[in-house]
Structure formats: structure tokens, C-alpha cells
Design an enzyme around this catalytic site. Structure first.
Site, mmCIF file in Angstrom:
data_model
loop_
_atom_site.group_PDB
_atom_site.id
_atom_site.type_symbol
_atom_site.label_atom_id
_atom_site.label_comp_id
_atom_site.label_asym_id
_atom_site.label_seq_id
_atom_site.Cartn_x
_atom_site.Cartn_y
_atom_site.Cartn_z
ATOM 1 N N HIS A 185 19.966 9.928 14.170
ATOM 2 C CA HIS A 185 20.106 8.826 14.525
ATOM 3 C C HIS A 185 21.305 8.418 14.003
ATOM 4 C CE1 HIS A 185 17.450 4.701 12.784
ATOM 5 N NE2 HIS A 185 18.028 4.187 13.799
ATOM 6 N N GLU B 230 10.432 11.618 12.942
ATOM 7 C CA GLU B 230 11.010 11.412 11.424
ATOM 8 C C GLU B 230 10.781 12.719 10.714
ATOM 9 O OE1 GLU B 230 12.016 9.412 9.789
ATOM 10 O OE2 GLU B 230 12.432 7.471 11.060
ATOM 11 N N ASP C 70 20.902 9.169 8.600
ATOM 12 C CA ASP C 70 20.695 10.222 9.021
ATOM 13 C C ASP C 70 20.420 11.057 10.588
ATOM 14 O OD1 ASP C 70 18.986 7.280 9.881
ATOM 15 O OD2 ASP C 70 16.959 9.043 10.131
#
Length: 271
Positions: free
Chosen positions: A178, A140, A188
Site C-alpha cells: 500500500h 489485508e 503499510d
């Protein structure tokens, strides 16, 4: 004197708490890891004595190891700060996590061992793999979905990806986003993510100049998307996901001739 000592004790306690805001979640992590370690020593399938003839002694193989990841899924956090993301990932109620978080200043947080299954991919699919969480590492990157990624973040990401690729022998094709694995739900890491620059360093595929590409007669875009790995249950969503990754400046659910050439060029690298 007693009052002074009590005051000092309170201050020290408050300082200790302030310096360890994630002490509670760290404790939960360690407890769960111990429970997992214990669980692998237990028979996976409990059998009643009359179900199957039981051996007179337990025999275990000597040939085993931890499962290794073979994919990397890149995300943006869609939150306002790295701290907000860390809080989200350390609350049991959220049931979401990732192996790594990269802050805007390049700080790298590893939240879980690479060998453990983080909850970052959700109901994602890539090729025939319908349980992406079990075979991937989730990264992330602190980004609200609007801003550009910082130089410090991308530098940290490049170093991390190089390490993961070497350690686990992850194929170049298996560095994806993703949105690639969840085309109907996610966008994303977004249109500002530098996929081409990463591909030039060996993380993901890209394409060369397509001005001279000749589309074969009867070129099938759905087939091409499937070859790359996209879930084409919803073809329009798969097209958008492909364009998010490889085109970015015209993210619609259809393909003009120039975009079909890009798709063909990318697909050709997977054959």
C-alpha cells in the site's frame, strides 16, 4: 407448556443470530452482486432517438469475459483484531474493503470475488495506473502496525499469493505494498513485512549483494524510482516508500550512496 415453547423459540432465535453476526452484510453483498449482474445487461450510454441513428436490432458480441486483476496490493489492517477489521469492512458507512483478510491464526476470509472492484487502494498510483482498485486484488493482514507478522499468517499469505499468481498470470513485479502506491499517505504493510522472503518465492522483486555495484555517472534517483513504478510527484515521499519496502531500517526521505546502489540494483530489474 406454551411458556416453555416460547422460551425454547427465543433461545433458538438468539443462537441463530449469534451464529450469523454478518447475516445483514452478507445479504447486502448478494443484493449488490445481483444489481451488478443486471447492470451489465443494460446499455452503457443511454441515447435519445435523434442523437445517433439506431440499429433495427441489438447485436452483441460473443467474445468477452470478466476482467482479470493483474496486481496484488498488500496491507496491514492497523486495527486491534481480525474481528474488528471484519466489522469495519462489512459496514456500508466505512466505504472501505478488501478481497481478502488474513487473521493472526492464519484464517483466510475472502470478502469479495476477485473479479469485483474492492475499495482498498484509495487514491493510489503505480506507473501509469491511476485507478489501482480497478486492476488489483487487495489483501489485508491482521496487524496493528507494531507487532511482527505471525508464521501462520505468512504461510497462508504465501499459499494465497501462489494461487493468485497462477490463476491470473500476475507479473512478479506487481506484488507491491500500500505504501508503494500511496507514498504520501500510507506506510503499510510496514518495516516488519518480509518482502525479501516473499521475493525469493516469486512475489515481488529484490536485489543481490550491492557491495560491488558501481553507480553510473549522473545516476538519477527520481528517474529510477519512476522506472520501478513509484509516483514521483513528491520525490521525498517516493524515496521513503522505496526505503520502507527495500531497506526498512533507515526510513528517511534521502538516499546515501549505499541506498542509491540498492535503488539502482532494483531499478535494473525493471529495464
Amino acid at each position: 407448556m406454551v411458556r416453555l415453547l416460547l422460551s425454547v423459540s427465543v433461545i433458538l432465535l438468539l443462537n441463530a443470530c449469534a451464529k450469523q453476526p454478518y447475516a445483514a452484510s452478507n445479504k447486502i453483498y448478494k443484493t449488490k452482486v445481483k444489481a451488478l449482474a443486471k447492470s451489465i445487461q443494460t446499455k452503457a450510454v443511454p441515447l435519445q432517438p435523434n442523437d445517433i441513428k439506431q440499429p433495427t436490432e441489438n447485436i452483441y458480441t460473443t467474445n468477452f469475459g470478466l476482467r482479470k486483476p493483474n496486481m496484488v496490493i498488500l496491507h496491514y489492517t492497523a486495527q486491534n483484531s481480525c474481528e474488528q477489521t471484519l466489522q469495519t469492512f462489512t459496514k456500508p458507512a466505512t466505504e472501505v474493503s478488501a478481497h481478502y483478510v488474513i487473521c493472526k491464526d492464519g484464517t483466510l476470509h475472502q470478502l469479495i470475488s476477485d473479479y469485483l472492484r474492492a475499495w482498498h487502494a484509495g487514491a493510489g498510483k503505480w506507473g501509469n495506473n491511476a485507478d489501482v482498485n480497478s486492476s488489483s486484488i487487495g489483501i489485508e493482514i491482521d496487524n496493528n502496525g507494531i507487532d511482527s507478522f505471525s508464521k501462520a499468517q505468512l504461510n497462508t499469505l504465501t499459499i494465497l499469493l501462489a494461487s493468485l499468481k497462477k490463476q491470473y498470470n500476475i507479473p512478479t513485479t506487481n506484488f507491491i505494498g500500500h505504501s508503494d502506491i500511496a507514498p504520501t499517505r500510507k506506510i503499510d504493510p510496514g518495516t516488519k513485512f518480509p518482502w525479501e522472503a516473499l521475493a525469493k518465492k516469486g512475489f515481488g522483486k529484490w536485489y543481490a549483494d550491492t557491495s560491488t555495484v558501481q553507480l553510473p555517472a549522473g545516476f538519477n534517483a527520481t528517474y529510477a524510482l519512476r522506472i520501478i513504478g513509484y509516483d514521483v510527484t513528491n520525490v521525498k515521499a517516493a524515496i521513503k516508500a522505496f526505503k520502507l519496502h527495500f531497506i526498512a531500517n533507515n526510513v528517511t526521505d534521502d538516499l546515501n550512496e549505499a541506498e542509491q546502489k540498492v535503488l539502482y540494483a532494483v531499478m535494473s530489474q525493471y529495464l
